[in-house]
Design an enzyme around this catalytic site. Structure first.
Site, PDB file in Angstrom:
ATOM      1  N   GLU A 166       0.813  -1.223   0.000  1.00 15.93           N
ATOM      2  CA  GLU A 166       0.000   0.000   0.000  1.00 15.93           C
ATOM      3  C   GLU A 166       0.845   1.270   0.000  1.00 15.93           C
ATOM      4  O   GLU A 166       0.709   2.135   0.881  1.00 15.93           O
ATOM      5  CB  GLU A 166      -0.987  -0.017   1.175  1.00 15.93           C
ATOM      6  CG  GLU A 166      -2.031  -1.095   1.009  1.00 15.93           C
ATOM      7  CD  GLU A 166      -3.201  -0.996   2.003  1.00 15.93           C
ATOM      8  OE1 GLU A 166      -3.143  -0.178   2.920  1.00 15.93           O
ATOM      9  OE2 GLU A 166      -4.174  -1.759   1.819  1.00 15.93           O
ATOM     10  N   GLU A 371      -5.185  -8.927   0.388  1.00 18.38           N
ATOM     11  CA  GLU A 371      -5.993  -8.630   1.576  1.00 18.38           C
ATOM     12  C   GLU A 371      -7.442  -8.435   1.159  1.00 18.38           C
ATOM     13  O   GLU A 371      -7.729  -7.710   0.200  1.00 18.38           O
ATOM     14  CB  GLU A 371      -5.534  -7.346   2.281  1.00 18.38           C
ATOM     15  CG  GLU A 371      -4.181  -7.450   2.945  1.00 18.38           C
ATOM     16  CD  GLU A 371      -3.751  -6.158   3.629  1.00 18.38           C
ATOM     17  OE1 GLU A 371      -4.623  -5.378   4.064  1.00 18.38           O
ATOM     18  OE2 GLU A 371      -2.535  -5.935   3.726  1.00 18.38           O
TER      19      GLU A 371
HETATM   20  C1  BGP Z   1      -4.589  -2.368   4.960  1.00 16.55           C
HETATM   21  C2  BGP Z   1      -3.248  -2.723   5.541  1.00 16.55           C
HETATM   22  C3  BGP Z   1      -3.276  -3.765   6.606  1.00 16.55           C
HETATM   23  C4  BGP Z   1      -4.521  -3.765   7.466  1.00 16.55           C
HETATM   24  C5  BGP Z   1      -5.789  -3.569   6.676  1.00 16.55           C
HETATM   25  C6  BGP Z   1      -7.037  -3.367   7.493  1.00 16.55           C
HETATM   26  O1  BGP Z   1      -4.609  -1.016   4.651  1.00 16.55           O
HETATM   27  O2  BGP Z   1      -2.356  -3.149   4.538  1.00 16.55           O
HETATM   28  O3  BGP Z   1      -2.070  -3.674   7.307  1.00 16.55           O
HETATM   29  O4  BGP Z   1      -4.382  -2.948   8.566  1.00 16.55           O
HETATM   30  O5  BGP Z   1      -5.684  -2.487   5.789  1.00 16.55           O
HETATM   31  O6  BGP Z   1      -7.124  -2.038   7.934  1.00 16.55           O
HETATM   32  P1  BGP Z   1      -7.481  -1.651   9.419  1.00 16.55           P
HETATM   33  O7  BGP Z   1      -6.521  -2.411  10.245  1.00 16.55           O
HETATM   34  O8  BGP Z   1      -7.286  -0.186   9.522  1.00 16.55           O
HETATM   35  O9  BGP Z   1      -8.880  -2.048   9.604  1.00 16.55           O
END
Ligand code: BGP
Length: 471
Positions: A166, A371
């Site tokens: 990201e 993800e």
């Molecule tokens: C993405 C990241 C992850 C994870 C996920 C969920 O942006 O790559 O590391 O955190 O989002 O987001 P959050 O934890 O803010 O719900």
């Protein structure tokens, strides 16, 4: 389009789950690990720090045993740069190197394909102090040196590599660059300078990977937010087209085509934000294309026009987590057709299919979902288990759309759900859980950190066993 027959997933499809080092490992100050920007950033005291996280560092064998029981085909995790190089450069920390050797070997023994993210938000704090981190071109060499070390050390067993997680979030979130979060608008320019340096660094790492790792495959892991024009007003369509270029494609065009697309270039030039391009940078990116395109997908956004007026001038940006409206371009508005999570993320499985088709059409690179998942507040009940039907439903629908896209010719390597076990959410601490496996701790009370299987664990296990036949 609704197709008549949905083909099965191909043999060898990588059914996986994901994590990131700073969110699950803990042991933040153990065995010689150096500090990263994620360790030193100031967080809301009501949210836990990252010191213990899910204690995966000490419990990785137990976690991998659960992955094996689930039948997971792939585990996507990140390496903490400062476990390997505590200062980001210089001396290597052997204990850190050993930890990832053990982790990788344990995965391979369990027949699980390791997919490694080289850098997932946790930039070495020391490099910020040495020269300002990604804002200085010395950062390129240090990243490439670190990546080269990983390829040489683990490349005999790790064949799937992700350059930067990201990067688009790093660009817009100053704390991830080691800067304070004040005056975010001012810092956009620095974000785009860092972006350029990261793109050069990623291209050099791709080159090294191809030289060093036999049969290695490497690519970026971006966050792709599907967007829609809110109405059929042609100005909303224009706002959508522009938002897609400057919020989604700008980075992938650099990573996959070695180009500043014309809309993005004009956007940067109008705002005096165009970074200096050194001789050879663009050629380097063009010549070192990724082998795959990994993306994280959670939600979609609707956009409508946001005209300039006396109050809103070119360069005015407002932020939520990310930029949410830019004067003269677009604004994000609520999509009345979609439900949202407790954190307001609009749930949109069809958006995943749209994203995949657009990405395939534009870049023609095999896709890998790194993800996708459903965050929720959960407490283990006194009797029974967590019945996370919402999560199952969310994943089922999203995976179905992967299948639909594949049926229309989009090539997919695999699907990694976020996350295998509960871990610390990037912004919401331990009260936002994503895992198939519950980790018994609260925001501040560490309890016994025991692992417990939620209903979704059994559902994903069955889905993997029948290769997604019922999806
Ligand atoms: C993405 C990241 C992850 C994870 C996920 C969920 O942006 O790559 O590391 O955190 O989002 O987001 P959050 O934890 O803010 O719900």
């Amino acid at each position: 389009m609704q197709t008549r027959k949905i083909n099965d997933f191909p043999e060898g499809f990588l059914w996986g789950a994901s994590s990131a080092a700073f969110q699950c490992e803990g042991a933040a100050h153990e065995d010689g690990k150096g500090l990263s920007v994620m360790d030193v950033r100031k967080i809301d005291p009501s949210i836990c720090n990252f010191d213990v996280a899910s204690d995966h560092y000490h419990r990785y064998k137990e976690d991998i045993a659960l992955m094996k029981e689930m039948g997971l085909k792939a585990y996507r995790f990140s390496i903490a740069w400062t476990r390997i190089f505590p200062n980001g450069n210089g001396e290597v920390n052997q204990k850190g190197v050993d930890f990832y050797n053990d982790l990788i070997n344990e995965l391979i023994r369990a027949d699980i394909v390791p997919i490694v993210t080289i850098y997932h938000f946790e930039y070495p704090q020391s490099l910020i102090e040495q020269y300002g981190g990604w804002l200085d071109r010395r950062s390129i060499d240090d990243y490439v040196n670190y990546a080269e070390f990983l390829f040489k050390t683990y490349g005999d067993r790790v064949k799937y590599w992700l350059t930067i997680n990201e990067q688009d979030h790093v660009v817009h979130m100053p704390f991830r660059l080691g800067l304070s979060n004040d005056d975010r608008q001012e810092k956009e320019k620095l974000g785009y300078l860092a972006n350029h340096n990261m793109c050069v660094a990623a291209a050099k790492a791709i080159k090294k990977c191809h030289e060093i790792v036999k049969d290695g495959k490497i690519g970026p892991a971006t966050c792709f937010t599907m967007m829609y024009p809110t109405t059929n007003d042609p100005s909303d369509m224009l706002a959508w087209m522009d938002a897609m270029e400057i919020r989604n494609y700008y980075l992938l065009d650099l990573n996959c085509k070695g180009e500043y697309n014309p809309v993005f270039r004009r956007y940067l030039e109008d705002r005096n934000m165009m970074p200096e391009i050194h001789e050879g940078d663009m050629e380097l990116m063009k010549e070192n294309r990724p082998d795959l395109l990994a993306f994280n997908y959670y939600y979609s956004e609707s956009v409508s026009k946001f005209p300039l007026d006396d109050e809103h001038k070119i360069g005015d940006i407002e932020f939520k987590l990310l930029p949410s409206r830019e004067a003269g371009i677009y604004q994000v508005v609520k999509n009345e057709n979609l439900k949202a999570t407790l954190w307001g993320w609009e749930i949109d499985d069809i958006g995943l299919q749209c994203s995949a088709r657009l990405l395939w059409e534009r870049y023609h690179l095999p896709l890998l979902i790194t993800e996708n998942g459903f965050g929720n507040k959960e407490e283990w009940p006194e009797d029974g288990i967590i019945e996370d039907e919402d999560r199952i439903d969310y994943l089922k629908r999203h995976i179905h759309n992967v299948k639909e896209a594949m049926n229309l010719g989009v090539e997919f390597i695999g699907f990694c759900a976020w996350s295998f076990m509960d871990l610390i959410s990037g912004h919401s601490g331990f009260s936002k859980r994503y895992g198939f496996v519950y980790v018994n701790r609260d925001e501040h009370d560490l309890k016994d950190l025991a692992r417990r299987k939620k209903r979704s664990f059994y559902w994903y296990k069955e889905t993997i066993a029948n290769n997604g036949k019922d999806i």
